[in-house]
Design a protein around this motif. Structure first.
Motif: not given
Length: 544
Positions: A43-54
């Motif tokens: 909620l606070v950070a201005d980044w999002r972790v994009t997870l590569n499933p493999e």
């Protein structure tokens, strides 16, 4: 650069969450605290972790499954094998079929293969989360061993079922006969590759150590690479990398019984693997919380596409899934225990508190989250994988609600609960300690004789041996008593241990004082403190 910052923030959050969990007076499981930390970050950070499933699957699952296989007590796994197999294999299949049909019936917008995939990832249990919940209300050791054995095997069976369900979702076809053949190849091939990789690598490293000497750092690094090597080799062969990682861990535990690694290597390796387990499990739950706000928005949109408009339907789905999981597990545990008791010739009426505790202890955790996050992002035609965000959210909800349920009810169910005893455990431990002491005395006498032969200072060897052997003779005497004498011997051991610990702590404090006063150099101090730490580790064991 942002990727490095994200990793550092995740690790810092794991550390802080661990400290907070120890500070809180209530027995709130660390995973719940880590999920909350992750949600705050999201909620606070201005980044999002994009997870590569493999990539996510490869980084987290092989080491965790390998470590589970490595540390599981094999004797306990074999002793309760009937109950464990019933829970870890047949209950998983029962759960996948039952929950898959239920989820598809509740949420028609979720295709049946995706519903089966979700059911597969919520079938594995997490004993680490249970251990965090019961740290103030200890669980009977035999029950914990059964849960550990179940978790070791149902991780593999659940994730293999996930693989079949995802393949069916991607291709749109499923054949039970082809699946059975593929399952046998994946299972047997994965197990064989895991055993072969570990055995061959350890044989080579052992030969190199005998020939050129052992380097602890290299040995630790090899142990870190084995699960990834077994996983990748199995996947390359079209087999189950999951089962390969588990088999590699179990094989590692067998290889370790040769006792050929240096003591310092084992101590350092255990420390490294403990840190990896703490960081990996914590990072998974932090990531769960970080992903939660964004997935909630997407899942709510998916719910609206089914004809509902109230986001509370998400909570209804989660509660319904958790309730159904609990009911299925309770029924299966009841039937399984009745079957086991009847086979043992005992009254086939299980204690309802044992059944209830085993059911509530079926907490979902890191493996469930790691599995659901590996759902493909797109189909083969490039379209989005159907209901992926909804499946991830429901899995997250199941993890959170199962943790809360276990936190509330498990301590109450465990209070005063007695499981069937583990026969001969204390007697076998005492016998092993006595036998080891006899072997030590014989070795000291032989070494004294060999080393002092033909020397003018032979009396020094005799005096040194005379100072060492009484410690072993005292152990033999204290472990040979029975009844009240044995209780008094244990009390004497406890008193001696407390006194030794007090002395060791005083030694270390004095060394640090001399360092601060610049009366002792840091290198010498480090050597002395390391020796004291090793002794304290040996004595600071309540089972000693």
């Amino acid at each position: 650069m942002q990727a490095v910052e994200i990793v550092l923030v995740l690790l810092l959050a794991v550390v802080v969450s661990g400290a907070v969990s120890r500070m809180l007076p209530l027995a709130i499981p660390r995973p719940l605290i880590q999920i909350a930390f992750g949600a705050v970050i999201g909620l606070v950070a201005d980044w999002r972790v994009t997870l590569n499933p493999e990539l996510f699957f490869l980084l987290f699952l092989p080491p965790l499954l390998f470590l589970d296989g490595w540390r599981i007590p094999r004797e306990n796994l074999f002793r309760d094998r009937t109950t464990i197999v019933q829970l870890a294999l047949w209950l998983v299949i029962f759960t996948v079929l039952g929950m898959g049909l239920l989820i598809h019936w509740m949420i028609p917008a979720m295709p049946l293969p995706v519903a089966f995939a979700l059911a597969a990832v919520i079938s594995p249990t997490d004993p680490i989360a249970v251990a965090a919940i019961t740290r103030k209300t200890p669980m009977p050791s035999r029950m914990m061993h059964i849960l550990e054995g179940e978790a070791l095997l149902n991780d593999a069976s659940g994730l293999v079922c996930l693989r079949f369900a995802v393949a069916a979702a991607l291709t749109g076809t499923f054949s039970i006969f082809d699946a059975a053949g593929d399952f046998l190849w994946m299972a047997l091939g994965g197990l064989a590759i895991g055993v072969a990789v570990t055995w061959s690598v350890t044989r080579v490293t052992r030969w190199l150590s005998r020939r050129f000497g052992e380097e602890s750092g290299s040995q630790i690094l090899v142990s870190l690479l084995i699960p990834f090597g077994a996983y990748l080799a199995a996947e390359e062969a079209g087999c189950s990398g999951i089962l390969a990682a588990v088999a590699a861990g179990v094989t590692m535990s067998v290889v370790e019984t040769t006792g050929q690694a240096l003591a310092v290597t084992r101590i350092r390796r255990n420390t490294v693997w403990g840190a990896i387990q703490f960081a990996a499990n914590g990072a998974i739950f932090i990531l769960l919380g970080e992903q939660l706000p964004g997935i909630l928005d997407k899942a709510a949109h998916t719910v609206r596409s089914t004809g509902h408009h109230d986001p509370w339907w998400l909570a209804i789905y989660v509660v319904a899934i958790v309730a159904a999981l609990a009911a299925l597990r309770f029924a299966w545990v009841w039937v399984s225990l009745r079957f086991t008791l009847r086979q043992a010739g005992k009254p086939a009426r299980p204690n309802w508190r044992i059944v209830a505790a085993m059911s509530v202890a079926g907490v979902r955790g890191a493996i469930t989250l790691a599995g659901v996050l590996t759902l493909p992002l797109v189909m083969r035609d490039g379209s989005a994988f159907p209901a992926r965000e909804l499946a991830i959210f429901l899995a997250m909800g199941v993890i959170i609600v199962s943790l809360i349920t276990a936190t509330v009810f498990l301590p109450m169910l465990l209070k005063g609960l007695q499981m069937p005893s583990e026969p001969g455990h204390d007697r076998a431990e005492n016998a092993a300690r006595v036998a080891a002491a006899h072997a030590a005395i014989a070795a000291i006498e032989k070494a004294q004789h060999d080393l002092s032969k033909g020397r003018d200072d032979a009396d020094l060897y005799v005096e040194a041996a005379g100072r060492i052997m009484p410690l072993y003779r005292q152990r033999i005497e204290s472990r040979s008593f029975e009844g009240e004498a044995a209780a008094m011997a244990r009390l004497n051991d406890a008193i001696e241990r407390d006194l030794r610990l007090a002395g060791l702590k005083a030694e270390r404090s004095e060394i640090f004082r001399r360092v601060r006063a610049r009366e002792l150099d840091s290198e010498t101090a480090g050597k002395l403190v390391r020796e004291i730490d090793l002794l304290e580790t040996r004595f600071d064991d309540p089972m000693d």
